[in-house]
Design a protein around this motif. Structure first.
Motif, short mmCIF file in Angstrom:
data_model
loop_
_atom_site.label_atom_id
_atom_site.label_comp_id
_atom_site.label_asym_id
_atom_site.label_seq_id
_atom_site.Cartn_x
_atom_site.Cartn_y
_atom_site.Cartn_z
N ARG A 72 63.64 37.32 14.51
CA ARG A 72 63.40 36.20 13.59
C ARG A 72 62.65 35.05 14.26
NH1 ARG A 72 69.48 35.67 11.00
NH2 ARG A 72 69.45 37.57 9.75
N GLY A 73 62.50 35.13 15.58
CA GLY A 73 61.82 34.06 16.30
C GLY A 73 62.76 32.96 16.75
N SER A 74 64.07 33.15 16.58
CA SER A 74 65.06 32.16 17.04
C SER A 74 65.40 32.46 18.49
CB SER A 74 66.33 32.22 16.17
OG SER A 74 66.00 32.05 14.81
N ILE A 79 68.63 33.98 23.38
CA ILE A 79 68.96 33.76 24.80
C ILE A 79 70.45 33.49 24.96
CG2 ILE A 79 68.67 32.11 26.70
CD1 ILE A 79 65.67 31.91 25.75
N GLU A 80 71.01 32.68 24.08
CA GLU A 80 72.43 32.36 24.15
C GLU A 80 73.29 33.61 23.98
OE1 GLU A 80 75.77 29.70 21.75
OE2 GLU A 80 73.64 29.21 21.50
N GLU A 81 72.92 34.48 23.03
CA GLU A 81 73.70 35.71 22.81
C GLU A 81 73.64 36.62 24.04
OE1 GLU A 81 75.79 36.39 20.41
OE2 GLU A 81 75.29 34.55 19.31
N TYR A 82 72.46 36.72 24.64
CA TYR A 82 72.33 37.59 25.82
C TYR A 82 73.10 37.02 27.01
CZ TYR A 82 69.38 41.25 24.05
OH TYR A 82 68.93 42.36 23.36
N HIS A 83 73.11 35.70 27.15
CA HIS A 83 73.90 35.09 28.23
C HIS A 83 75.39 35.33 28.01
CE1 HIS A 83 71.23 33.24 31.09
NE2 HIS A 83 70.46 32.79 30.11
N GLU A 105 58.45 35.30 26.05
CA GLU A 105 58.00 34.85 24.73
C GLU A 105 58.28 33.37 24.53
OE1 GLU A 105 58.96 36.91 21.15
OE2 GLU A 105 58.58 38.88 22.03
N HIS A 106 59.34 32.88 25.18
CA HIS A 106 59.73 31.47 25.07
C HIS A 106 58.90 30.59 26.00
CE1 HIS A 106 62.91 28.20 24.76
NE2 HIS A 106 62.76 28.59 23.51
N LYS A 107 57.91 31.19 26.67
CA LYS A 107 57.02 30.48 27.60
C LYS A 107 57.79 29.87 28.77
CE LYS A 107 53.75 31.33 24.62
NZ LYS A 107 53.01 32.59 24.77
N GLU A 108 58.73 30.67 29.30
CA GLU A 108 59.49 30.24 30.48
C GLU A 108 59.36 31.31 31.57
OE1 GLU A 108 63.27 27.98 29.89
OE2 GLU A 108 63.21 28.92 27.91
N PRO A 109 58.17 31.40 32.20
CA PRO A 109 57.93 32.47 33.17
C PRO A 109 58.83 32.42 34.40
CG PRO A 109 56.15 30.86 33.21
CD PRO A 109 57.00 30.53 32.03
#
Length: 200
Positions: A72-74, A79-83, A105-109
């Protein structure tokens, strides 16, 4: 009386687990998480080790919900669910790998790189993580580091196009890294379902 209470607790937990699995199978991951969390917290409160089945469905529910948020692009919710899932399964390399893709995708390389390195610390032979790390290094302009990873992959991964790989090496020898990395990408992307091929 204590024995009766234990039987009652186990019966309630068993019924709640059945409801959780049913919710999971119907794609209602949040309900599954709510029920499974109650079981997990209860087991912890009475000093019992939580069932592997409960932990499995709890982890899978969080990752499944994370995938829905991702689609959905959220990305922050994903990220929170995976953590949260990693809190239950810190040695699960695949979770770090997927988290790295979401971070990209979140632009956090930087965070994506850290997640891939965590996956490789758990499983040094995780070629998909190596491949993604090589792409990240190439995008960051760390050409030599990317080249080292691509060359290392050729020694542990038989699922690549040798002709493309040789052309990539030739381009890199001329310091044409832009072309080289495009060719490496083609060399290591030769099947539509690479992960299944590697598993086989």
């Amino acid at each position: 009386m204590v024995f009766v209470k234990q039987i009652f607790d186990q019966h309630c937990a068993h019924q709640l687990l059945k409801l959780s699995i049913n919710a999971f199978n119907q794609g209602d991951y949040q309900t599954a998480i709510d029920h499974l969390t109650v079981i997990h917290e209860h087991e912890s409160s009475v000093g019992r080790r939580c069932s592997e089945v409960v932990l499995f469905y709890l982890i899978e529910s969080h990752t499944s919900l994370g995938k829905i948020y991702w689609q959905r692009g959220s990305l922050e919710d994903a990220i929170e669910e995976y953590h949260t899932a990693l809190g239950q399964a810190p040695k699960y390399a695949d979770l770090y790998f997927t988290l790295a893709k979401i971070y990209s995708e979140h632009k956090e390389p930087v965070k994506a790189r850290q997640a891939l390195e965590q996956a490789l610390a758990i499983n040094p032979n995780y070629n998909e993580a190596k491949l993604n790390l090589a792409f990240l290094e190439a995008q960051a302009g760390n050409s030599q580091r990317a080249l080292d990873i691509f060359c290392g992959l050729s020694q542990t991964d038989s699922f690549y196009d040798q002709v493309m790989y040789d052309k990539a090496l030739e381009a890199s020898s001329k310091s044409d890294f832009r072309t080289a990395f495009k060719l490496f990408a083609q060399a290591f992307r030769i099947t539509p379902d690479r992960a299944r091929s590697l598993c086989a």
